[in-house]
Write a protein that holds these residues in place. Structure first.
Motif, PDB file in Angstrom:
ATOM      1  N   THR A  21     -18.190  15.563  10.266  1.00  0.00           N
ATOM      2  CA  THR A  21     -16.970  15.179   9.561  1.00  0.00           C
ATOM      3  C   THR A  21     -17.286  14.494   8.238  1.00  0.00           C
ATOM      4  OG1 THR A  21     -16.801  12.950  10.515  1.00  0.00           O
ATOM      5  CG2 THR A  21     -15.874  14.779  11.794  1.00  0.00           C
ATOM      6  N   MET A  22     -16.335  14.598   7.312  1.00  0.00           N
ATOM      7  CA  MET A  22     -16.372  13.873   6.041  1.00  0.00           C
ATOM      8  C   MET A  22     -14.960  13.442   5.683  1.00  0.00           C
ATOM      9  SD  MET A  22     -18.991  16.085   3.680  1.00  0.00           S
ATOM     10  CE  MET A  22     -19.013  14.843   2.395  1.00  0.00           C
ATOM     11  N   HIS A  23     -14.864  12.607   4.640  1.00  0.00           N
ATOM     12  CA  HIS A  23     -13.598  12.036   4.192  1.00  0.00           C
ATOM     13  C   HIS A  23     -12.996  11.219   5.347  1.00  0.00           C
ATOM     14  CE1 HIS A  23     -13.977  14.153   0.420  1.00  0.00           C
ATOM     15  NE2 HIS A  23     -14.200  15.269   1.079  1.00  0.00           N
ATOM     16  N   GLY A  24     -11.709  10.965   5.350  1.00  0.00           N
ATOM     17  CA  GLY A  24     -11.194  10.100   6.400  1.00  0.00           C
ATOM     18  C   GLY A  24      -9.767   9.681   6.181  1.00  0.00           C
ATOM     19  N   PHE A  25      -9.522   8.361   6.158  1.00  0.00           N
ATOM     20  CA  PHE A  25      -8.135   7.892   6.043  1.00  0.00           C
ATOM     21  C   PHE A  25      -8.046   6.678   5.145  1.00  0.00           C
ATOM     22  CE2 PHE A  25      -9.743   5.582   9.773  1.00  0.00           C
ATOM     23  CZ  PHE A  25      -9.255   4.288   9.594  1.00  0.00           C
ATOM     24  N   ALA A  26      -6.825   6.443   4.652  1.00  0.00           N
ATOM     25  CA  ALA A  26      -6.539   5.302   3.780  1.00  0.00           C
ATOM     26  C   ALA A  26      -5.349   4.553   4.351  1.00  0.00           C
ATOM     27  CB  ALA A  26      -6.250   5.775   2.365  1.00  0.00           C
ATOM     28  N   LEU A  27      -5.546   3.291   4.675  1.00  0.00           N
ATOM     29  CA  LEU A  27      -4.502   2.451   5.261  1.00  0.00           C
ATOM     30  C   LEU A  27      -4.062   1.428   4.227  1.00  0.00           C
ATOM     31  CD1 LEU A  27      -2.838   1.281   7.637  1.00  0.00           C
ATOM     32  CD2 LEU A  27      -4.902   0.034   8.333  1.00  0.00           C
ATOM     33  N   ASN A  28      -2.800   1.442   3.892  1.00  0.00           N
ATOM     34  CA  ASN A  28      -2.263   0.505   2.907  1.00  0.00           C
ATOM     35  C   ASN A  28      -2.104  -0.880   3.535  1.00  0.00           C
ATOM     36  OD1 ASN A  28      -2.030   2.537   0.952  1.00  0.00           O
ATOM     37  ND2 ASN A  28      -0.026   3.154   1.753  1.00  0.00           N
ATOM     38  N   VAL A  29      -2.908  -1.817   3.082  1.00  0.00           N
ATOM     39  CA  VAL A  29      -2.854  -3.190   3.591  1.00  0.00           C
ATOM     40  C   VAL A  29      -1.981  -4.042   2.674  1.00  0.00           C
ATOM     41  CG1 VAL A  29      -4.212  -5.238   4.217  1.00  0.00           C
ATOM     42  CG2 VAL A  29      -5.124  -2.935   4.656  1.00  0.00           C
TER      43      VAL A  29
ATOM     44  N   PRO B 203      16.107   6.844  10.081  1.00  0.00           N
ATOM     45  CA  PRO B 203      16.694   7.222   8.785  1.00  0.00           C
ATOM     46  C   PRO B 203      15.754   7.020   7.595  1.00  0.00           C
ATOM     47  CG  PRO B 203      17.523   5.090   9.508  1.00  0.00           C
ATOM     48  CD  PRO B 203      16.719   5.634  10.646  1.00  0.00           C
ATOM     49  N   ARG B 204      14.692   6.218   7.784  1.00  0.00           N
ATOM     50  CA  ARG B 204      13.827   5.931   6.632  1.00  0.00           C
ATOM     51  C   ARG B 204      12.346   6.036   7.014  1.00  0.00           C
ATOM     52  NH1 ARG B 204      11.820   1.502   3.663  1.00  0.00           N
ATOM     53  NH2 ARG B 204      12.374   0.044   5.347  1.00  0.00           N
ATOM     54  N   PRO B 205      11.865   7.240   7.305  1.00  0.00           N
ATOM     55  CA  PRO B 205      10.451   7.393   7.652  1.00  0.00           C
ATOM     56  C   PRO B 205       9.562   7.065   6.449  1.00  0.00           C
ATOM     57  CG  PRO B 205      11.490   9.533   7.382  1.00  0.00           C
ATOM     58  CD  PRO B 205      12.585   8.530   7.321  1.00  0.00           C
ATOM     59  N   ARG B 206       8.494   6.344   6.698  1.00  0.00           N
ATOM     60  CA  ARG B 206       7.597   5.962   5.607  1.00  0.00           C
ATOM     61  C   ARG B 206       6.151   5.963   6.106  1.00  0.00           C
ATOM     62  NH1 ARG B 206      10.867   2.365   7.769  1.00  0.00           N
ATOM     63  NH2 ARG B 206      10.119   0.282   8.364  1.00  0.00           N
ATOM     64  N   LYS B 207       5.273   6.444   5.244  1.00  0.00           N
ATOM     65  CA  LYS B 207       3.866   6.603   5.616  1.00  0.00           C
ATOM     66  C   LYS B 207       3.083   5.339   5.265  1.00  0.00           C
ATOM     67  CE  LYS B 207       1.557  10.530   5.100  1.00  0.00           C
ATOM     68  NZ  LYS B 207       0.753  11.650   4.524  1.00  0.00           N
ATOM     69  N   ILE B 208       2.303   4.876   6.223  1.00  0.00           N
ATOM     70  CA  ILE B 208       1.473   3.698   5.989  1.00  0.00           C
ATOM     71  C   ILE B 208      -0.013   4.059   5.905  1.00  0.00           C
ATOM     72  CG2 ILE B 208       1.162   3.096   8.450  1.00  0.00           C
ATOM     73  CD1 ILE B 208       1.545   0.126   7.518  1.00  0.00           C
TER      74      ILE B 208
ATOM     75  N   VAL C  79       6.241   5.675   0.952  1.00  0.00           N
ATOM     76  CA  VAL C  79       5.028   5.048   1.473  1.00  0.00           C
ATOM     77  C   VAL C  79       5.285   3.557   1.647  1.00  0.00           C
ATOM     78  CG1 VAL C  79       3.457   6.730   0.467  1.00  0.00           C
ATOM     79  CG2 VAL C  79       4.093   4.704  -0.847  1.00  0.00           C
ATOM     80  N   THR C  80       4.467   2.934   2.477  1.00  0.00           N
ATOM     81  CA  THR C  80       4.631   1.500   2.734  1.00  0.00           C
ATOM     82  C   THR C  80       3.255   0.886   2.974  1.00  0.00           C
ATOM     83  OG1 THR C  80       5.854  -0.137   4.024  1.00  0.00           O
ATOM     84  CG2 THR C  80       4.958   1.740   5.243  1.00  0.00           C
ATOM     85  N   SER C  81       3.230  -0.401   3.234  1.00  0.00           N
ATOM     86  CA  SER C  81       1.981  -1.122   3.483  1.00  0.00           C
ATOM     87  C   SER C  81       2.236  -2.200   4.525  1.00  0.00           C
ATOM     88  CB  SER C  81       1.465  -1.769   2.198  1.00  0.00           C
ATOM     89  OG  SER C  81       2.320  -2.843   1.802  1.00  0.00           O
ATOM     90  N   LEU C  82       1.164  -2.778   5.030  1.00  0.00           N
ATOM     91  CA  LEU C  82       1.310  -3.882   5.978  1.00  0.00           C
ATOM     92  C   LEU C  82       2.092  -5.030   5.363  1.00  0.00           C
ATOM     93  CD1 LEU C  82      -2.249  -3.954   7.578  1.00  0.00           C
ATOM     94  CD2 LEU C  82      -0.108  -3.650   8.837  1.00  0.00           C
TER      95      LEU C  82
END
Length: 557
Positions: free
Chosen positions: A164-172, A147-152, A192-195
C-alpha cells in the motif's frame, strides 16, 4: 563482549511522527519504503499547504484561486482533488497486505474499508462518536444520512503487488477556508469539517497517539509496533533558531539557554562535565610524519579547506596516508548553526569560481585515490551550492579520471533541481548525514529535518546511486533509538552507515551525555548488517569519511 541483539523475525509496524514535511519529501520517502522495506510503516505528519490531484481528478474541480494559494501536485493515488495543510493529520501506511478477495479493486475496496474503520474507531476514542461511511463516497463522514453530511477525513490509496501507499487525511484543527479553492474530492453538494469545528479541541499529539495505538492493534498483532517521534513543539517553547552566538545567560558550562531548552524538550537533562576525561579508546597518537607534512603543505599552497583539519578529525593521519582526503567546498562559512559543529557561522563570502580547479589540482598533487567533497550549508544560494559539487566532480574527473569521488551534501532545502544536478554528476557515493535519532533532531540540527534527510537519501537511491549516511552517539540517544534509526536507513535502501562518538568541540556546543563503549559500537554494527545495510563502519573514532574508499569498495563487490 556482549552479544548483539537480534532483529525481530516478524515484520514490525514502524510508526513515525515526522512533524511538518513537504509533500515531495514525503512522496520520495513513501516510494523508497514501498520499494526497499520488508517492514510495515506508518508515517504520520502535517504538510505545508498543498493541493493534490489523484488519477481520476477532474481539472474543473480546481478553482482559479487554488493555483495562487498553494502548490498543485499530481499524484498516483485514487480519488479526485484534496487539500493538505497545517492542522491536518496525514497518515501514510506503507504495508504489505495479503489479498483475500481476488486482487485488484476487490482488495483495494477492502483495504479502504479497513482504513475507514480505523478512523471511525479513532474518532470515537477521541470523543467524536457517530462518524461513519457514506455509500459511494470514500472517507469518513458525520451526519452521513442526515440533512448536512460533512467529511472529516479523506482517503486516497494505491495498492500495487500487495503493497500500500498514500493513505488518509484527518482534519484536526485545519483552516477549512483552504477547501474553498477546490471542489473537495469532486463532491459539490457536501461540506468538509474538522474536530475543532465539531467542538472537539484535541491537540495533534493526542490524535496521533490514538491513531498509532489503534493502527498497531489492527495491523501489527504479531510483530508489534516500534514508534519514534521528532520532538513535539510545545506552545510555550522558544522556537527561534538556535544561535551559538545568542546573547544572554547560559547554564554555567557554556551551553546556551536556547540549546538547553531544545535538549529539555527532547528529554535530555543531564550530561558529562566539560572537564570529563576521555576514555582510553578515544585517544589518538599524532603521527605528523613527512607524508602528512607534505600533504598539508599542498593544501595550504592551494588555499584549500579540508574538513579533516577544520573539524579536528582524529583520523586525519591515517586517512591522508591512505590516499583519502575530504575537501570542503563553497567556502568555509555556514548558513546554519548546528549544535555539534565547529564550522564558522558568520555571513558567507561569495563562492570562489576557481575552487573546483584548485581542488582538482590538489587531488592530483596529493596522488589521492579517493576524494571526498563536503560543503557548508549555503541556503543563501539559489541552488543551495549544488553547482559547486557538479563543477568540482567534473574538474577532478577531467584531471584524475581514476579517482573515486564521494560527496557529502547538505539537503539543498529539498530543491529537486539542485539535488538532481548533483545526482546527474554520478558521484561514486552520495552521502547525506541524518546525524542523530528522530527525537534529537531539533536540538542537534534545528534548521534540518529528519524526514527531509531520509528523502534526500531516498531520491539518490532512486537514481541508482550508492547512498551513505552517518550517525553520532553520545548526545542523549538510547540504544533502541539508534537501532530504529538504522532500520529507517535500511528501509530506504541506504548502502553504507557510519557511526561514531560525538566529541564536544567547545563548551558552547552540545554536551556529551555519555561515552559509548567499543562493545556497543560493535553491537550497532552487527545489528545494522542484520537490518540489511551493506556496510556499517562503527567505532568510537569513526567519522563520515573514515575508511570511505574501503566502504565504497565493499558495497560494489
Amino acid at each position: 563482549m556482549t552479544a548483539a541483539p537480534t532483529v525481530a523475525s516478524e515484520p514490525m509496524l514502524r510508526s513515525r511522527w515526522l512533524g511538518r514535511v513537504t509533500y515531495r519529501d514525503a512522496w520520495a520517502l513513501q516510494q523508497a519504503l514501498f520499494t526497499h522495506s520488508g517492514d510495515d510503516h506508518l508515517l504520520m505528519l502535517e504538510h505545508p499547504p498543498v493541493y493534490t490531484r489523484g488519477r481520476s481528478a477532474d481539472i474543473a474541480n480546481i478553482l482559479p484561486a487554488a493555483s495562487q494559494a498553494a502548490e498543485i501536485i499530481d499524484v498516483d493515488r485514487g480519488g479526485d482533488v484534496t487539500f493538505h495543510g497545517p492542522g491536518q493529520l496525514v497518515v501514510y501506511p506503507i504495508r504489505s497486505i495479503a489479498g483475500k478477495r481476488g486482487g485488484g479493486m476487490a482488495d483495494t475496496s477492502a483495504y479502504v474499508a479497513d482504513v475507514e474503520q480505523l478512523i471511525i474507531d479513532a474518532l470515537t476514542d477521541i470523543g467524536l462518536p457517530g462518524a461513519t461511511r457514506l455509500d459511494g463516497f470514500p472517507g469518513v463522514w458525520l451526519d452521513a444520512q442526515g440533512p448536512r453530511p460533512r467529511k472529516i477525513a479523506a482517503i486516497g490509496v494505491r495498492l500495487s503487488r500487495g503493497r500500500t501507499m498514500h493513505g488518509f487525511a484527518l482534519n484536526v484543527s485545519t483552516d477549512l477556508a483552504w477547501f474553498d479553492n477546490i471542489v473537495p474530492c469532486g463532491i459539490t453538494d457536501k461540506s468538509v469539517t474538522s474536530l475543532v469545528a465539531e467542538g472537539v479541541d484535541t491537540g495533534m499529539k493526542e490524535v496521533v497517539d490514538v491513531v498509532s495505538r489503534l493502527a498497531a492493534e489492527r495491523w501489527a498483532p504479531a510483530g508489534g509496533i516500534e514508534r519514534q517521534d521528532v520532538v513535539w513543539r510545545h506552545r510555550n517553547t522558544d522556537l527561534s533558531l538556535f544561535s551559538r552566538r545568542a546573547s544572554g545567560e547560559n547554564l554555567g558550562d557554556g551551553t546556551s539557554v536556547r540549546l538547553a531548552s531544545r535538549l529539555h524538550d527532547a528529554g535530555v537533562t543531564e550530561g558529562l562535565e566539560i572537564r570529563s576525561r576521555k576514555p582510553e579508546w578515544l585517544r589518538v597518537k599524532a603521527d605528523m610524519g613527512p607524508e602528512y607534512r607534505e600533504l598539508k603543505k599542498t593544501i595550504n599552497s592551494l588555499d584549500l579547506v579540508t574538513v579533516c583539519e577544520e573539524a579536528g578529525c582524529p583520523n586525519i593521519y591515517e586517512c591522508w596516508s591512505d590516499g583519502t582526503a575530504t575537501f570542503m567546498i563553497n567556502g568555509e562559512r555556514c548558513t546554519r548553526a548546528c549544535g555539534f559543529c565547529l564550522v564558522d557561522t558568520r555571513k558567507p563570502n561569495p563562492v570562489d569560481q576557481h575552487e573546483p580547479q584548485r581542488i582538482a589540482a590538489a587531488v592530483a598533487q596529493m596522488k589521492l585515490t579517493y576524494a571526498v567533497l563536503t560543503t557548508v550549508a549555503r541556503d543563501d544560494l539559489a541552488d543551495g551550492g549544488a553547482s559547486g559539487f557538479v563543477a568540482t566532480i567534473n574538474a577532478i574527473r577531467e584531471r584524475s579520471p581514476g579517482v573515486g569521488v564521494e560527496v557529502l551534501i547538505s539537503d539543498c532545502e529539498g530543491i529537486e533541481a539542485s539535488l538532481d544536478a548533483i545526482f546527474s554528476a554520478r558521484p561514486s557515493v552520495l552521502n547525506h548525514n541524518v546525524e542523530t535519532v528522530a527525537r534529537l533532531q531539533r536540538a542537534v540540527r534545528p534548521s534540518a529535518s529528519y524526514a527531509r534527510s531520509l528523502s534526500v537519501l531516498a531520491r539518490a537511491k532512486a537514481q541508482g546511486l550508492t547512498t551513505k549516511s552517518s550517525l553520532m552517539v553520545g548526545i542523549g540517544e538510547t540504544y533502541d533509538e539508534m537501532v530504529a534509526t538504522m532500520a529507517d536507513l535500511a528501509a530506504i535502501g541506504t548502502d553504507i552507515v557510519t557511526i561514531g562518538q560525538y566529541l564536544r568541540p567547545t563548551s558552547e556546543h552540545l554536551p556529551i551525555s555519555r561515552w559509548w563503549t567499543p562493545d556497543e559500537f560493535e553491537n550497532l554494527s552487527a545489528v545494522g548488517r542484520q537490518l540489511g545495510i551493506g556496510h556499517v563502519e562503527s567505532s568510537p573514532l569513526t567519522r563520515s569519511s573514515y575508511h570511505a574508499r574501503q566502504a565504497a569498495a565493499a558495497t560494489t563487490r
